[in-house]
Design an enzyme around this catalytic site. Structure first.
Site: not given
Ligand code: NAD
Length: 729
Positions: A441, A462, A474, A512
């Site tokens: 991440s 991801h 992602e 994120n």
């Protein structure tokens, strides 16, 4: 008479079977041509005295129709937008006429004097289900699925769906089905008396004909005198039980953000007060109104058109043939690894799940199997599914088991050295053309790729947690990632039925980065003394599914602290607001680490008690008078801070296609879906207005709202993201 999309045969009993079978399409959808042909078929049916009754069937195995080709709707939006510039009233009139076209056809089916039965042989959605409801009878196969999902893409069933459904089932069920866009199984539809019979596929047409031969009336109950509504009149004791609660439930669920949902409530309420033809006109008017809202085109674009395009590989390198992925390895059988193993095995892939010791690998496998077991317990999966999933995953510790895999997905601890060692061990045994993907991440893909002998075959995939439920992935391109790795990653994501967005390597990638802004703005509000309940409620009123403080509890507050520490270590002390760091540090020191620890911003008492905001939170900062806090502005701050971050990612080239920013924002972090996503939010408002809003908020609340150079430039020329980045799209 010959058609392109239909064929019709009449049997000795005078029953015509009109079979819908579009050439070159795997599924039937409504296009202008299809509607023209239905209209011609209706003329022919009415004119031909030999035809006594009709079965409306599909020639596609296992599906009746997916509904309208929403691209047709996008075309309608574009036509309206263009026409509006010239003559607003004419544009609205033409939209009204277009919007009423399908509804008028179904009313003709219903009133043509000959009985119709819909033979629903599988998926039957949207306009197709509205057609089925207009028929005089319906038979379905056991695995048929039907529903009116329009509300999910910002519109509503405007071809009679709201009126027929609410005349066939009680008001509560009708509203529930319409407002949730619920998909009904054949069994449930039969229970609700929406289908007359459920029979095996091979008996479907015979059964449909049997219904007709038994003398099915060509006149609907609501076209007969003395028709009684299933729930009784709106203004009656029964109606008084239902309607007062509807408005509050509607508001609670939607915060009045969804014009499509609002129109459903109005259509059902007003429609049930009127005879059917007047009610259908009311529906058509509301439909025309909803089509003119900014929400409808934005939602149709992101939640239907773009999502489908991305799912079908819009960003896939065209010169690489589809890659058949048969065998996948997941290294790290923890929380994420188990989820990834589950989705891969469910997609029919062979999965090797590897961990440091067999107990950990087996535990991960058990977790994956547990997901399908839980579904089976609810009747949503079969015993065979559980067995098949268990057979597809093999728990391993030996890296030699990776030798036959096409793709290795790494999901070990978030630690550079641990990951480096795993990458090197895997690389030593992998096939020469196999691809390695990391689920990190935070660690740059380019830096991890250095541990792999061929960085071109290294990529990031991801996932979001929980993997089985979150639709987004992602796909992260490192500096050296090659096209084959991208193709394999996208083919894998497609196989596991998730939607990919392709993102260039950067800290936090896309989703994120935006989520951190969301939580960070909530910290700002806390520090300012905004009452915590207002913070949470403002976020939800703005359209977010979960308040930022509740979300932070889910993510874990100690993780937020760790991310801040890592950011400061990499980018310097000033990269994190010291008041934010103090806040999370204090909470962690007090043992308030979030949901997993049983306390965070919220307290989590034993069930059945519900979680509630921690009372001590308001004592941390002097509280403002709630009556003096601008609630609307709190909502704007949340949406603007995330949209601005999305704009930054586009300006930096992290995200290159506005469709990906939009779809990623809705699927990844639930960005107010009615807006169509972060970028559509800006484009709909207009870049100039967005910049003005950012400047106003920056003056009041700080530099996090300062508009970027590109935004100012785009504002000056009144350019939208979809225009500027159209080439990439
Ligand atoms: P976790 O701690 O639940 O699982 C990690 C697993 O890796 C453990 O089972 C551990 O035994 C195993 N492992 C550690 N070293 C290993 C080695 N050398 N060889 C084989 N197995 C090894 O962690 P998690 O939450 O599943 O996260 C895994 C990765 O996914 C991390 O990179 C994390 O950043 C990323 N990620 C996590 C989330 C999330 O919400 N948890 C979301 C997206 C991405």
């Amino acid at each position: 008479m010959t058609f392109t999309n239909f064929h019709m045969e009449t049997d000795a009993d005078g029953i015509a079977t009109l079979t819908w079978d579009m050439p070159d399409r795997s599924m039937n959808v409504f296009t202008q041509e299809v509607m023209d042909e239905i209209s011609q078929a209706l003329d022919a049916i009415v004119a031909d005295e030999a035809i006594k009754a009709v079965v409306f069937a599909s020639g596609k195995a296992g599906s009746f129709t997916g509904g309208a080709d929403l691209k047709m709707l996008s075309g309608m939006f574009a036509e309206f937008a263009a026409l509006k510039q010239q003559n607003h009233q004419q544009a609205v009139q033409s939209l009204f006429d277009n919007a009423g076209r399908m509804g008028a056809l179904w009313r003709r089916v219903e009133t043509c004097g000959k009985p119709f039965v819909a033979a629903i042989n599988g998926t039957c959605m949207g306009g197709g289900f509205e057609l089925a409801l207009a028929c005089h009878g319906r038979v379905a196969t056991p695995d048929a699925k039907m529903g009116l999902p329009e509300v999910k893409v910002g519109i509503f069933p405007g071809a009679g769906g709201t009126q027929r459904l609410s005349r066939m089932v009680d008001t509560q069920n009708a509203l529930q089905i319409l407002l949730k866009g619920e998909t009904l199984s054949a069994a449930k539809a039969q229970k609700l008396k929406l289908v007359d019979d459920v029979v095996a596929p091979e008996e479907l047409i015979t059964r449909a004909k049997a219904l007709l031969k038994a003398g099915l009336s060509p006149v609907k109950a609501w076209d007969e005198k003395g028709f009684r509504l299933p729930s009784g009149p709106v203004y009656s004791p029964a109606g008084a039980q239902v309607w007062p609660a509807v408005a509050s439930l509607y508001r609670k669920e939607t915060y009045d953000n969804y014009p499509g949902a609002r129109a459903i409530v109005k259509c059902v309420y007003e429609g049930l007060l009127l005879p059917i033809d007047a009610a259908l006109r009311v529906e058509q008017r509301y439909f025309t109104e909803v089509l003119q809202t900014p929400e409808a085109p934005a939602m149709v674009r992101s939640l239907f058109v773009s999502m489908q395009e991305l799912g079908k590989g819009a960003r896939r390198p065209a010169d690489i043939a589809p890659q058949k992925i048969r065998h996948v390895a997941v290294v790290g059988a923890g929380f994420m690894g188990a989820g990834i193993a589950y989705v891969a095995a469910k997609a029919g892939l062979k999965v090797t799940l590897l961990d440091r010791d067999l107990a950990a690998a087996e535990k991960g496998k058990a977790q994956a199997v547990g997901i399908v077991e839980a579904l089976a317990a609810k009747g949503r999966a079969k015993a065979e599914d559980v067995a098949a999933l268990a057979a597809a995953i093999s728990a391993e510790t030996d890296y030699a088991s990776l030798a036959t895999t096409d793709l290795v997905v790494e999901a070990v601890f978030e630690n550079k050295d641990v990951k480096a060692a795993v990458i090197e061990q895997a690389a030593a045994v992998m096939k020469a053309d196999a691809i390695f993907a990391s689920n990190t991440s935070t660690i740059p893909i380019t830096s991890l790729a250095k541990h792999f002998p061929d960085p071109q075959r290294f990529i990031g995939i991801h996932f979001f947690s929980p993997v089985d439920r979150m639709m987004l992935t992602e796909v992260i391109l490192g500096e050296d990632t090659g096209n084959l790795a991208l193709a394999v990653a996208l083919d894998f994501v497609r196989a596991i039925r998730k939607t990919p967005i392709v993102v260039n390597d950067t800290r936090g990638f896309y989703a994120n980065r935006c989520v951190l802004r969301y939580m960070s703005e909530a910290y700002n509000m806390l520090v300012e003394g905004v009452p915590p309940a207002m913070i949470e409620n403002a976020a939800k009123a703005a359209g977010m599914p979960v308040g930022p403080l509740a979300l932070n509890d889910e993510v874990a507050i100690d993780l937020s602290k760790k991310i801040m520490q890592a950011t400061m270590a990499d980018l310097g002390e000033k990269s994190v607001d010291s008041r934010h760091f103090q806040l999370v540090s204090d909470l962690v020191s007090a043992g308030r680490t979030g949901r997993k620890g049983g306390k965070g911003f919220y307290d989590y008492p034993e069930k059945p008690a519900r979680k509630h905001l921690w009372a001590g939170l308001k004592d941390l900062f002097p509280q403002q008078d709630p009556d003096k806090v601008d609630f609307k502005e709190l909502q704007q701050r949340f949406l603007v801070t995330m949209a601005l971050e999305a704009a930054r990612t586009m300006e930096e080239g992290v995200v290159t296609d506005p469709r990906e920013a939009d779809v990623g924002s809705i699927l990844g972090f639930g960005f107010a879906p009615y807006t169509g996503g972060t970028i559509s939010y800006i484009d709909t408002m207009g870049t100039a207005e967005f910049v003005a809003l950012c400047e106003k908020l920056a003056a009041r609340y700080g530099p996090q709202f300062k508009p970027t150079a590109l935004l100012r430039q785009m504002a000056a020329s009144d350019e939208t993201f979809y225009q500027r980045f159209a080439a990439a799209a």
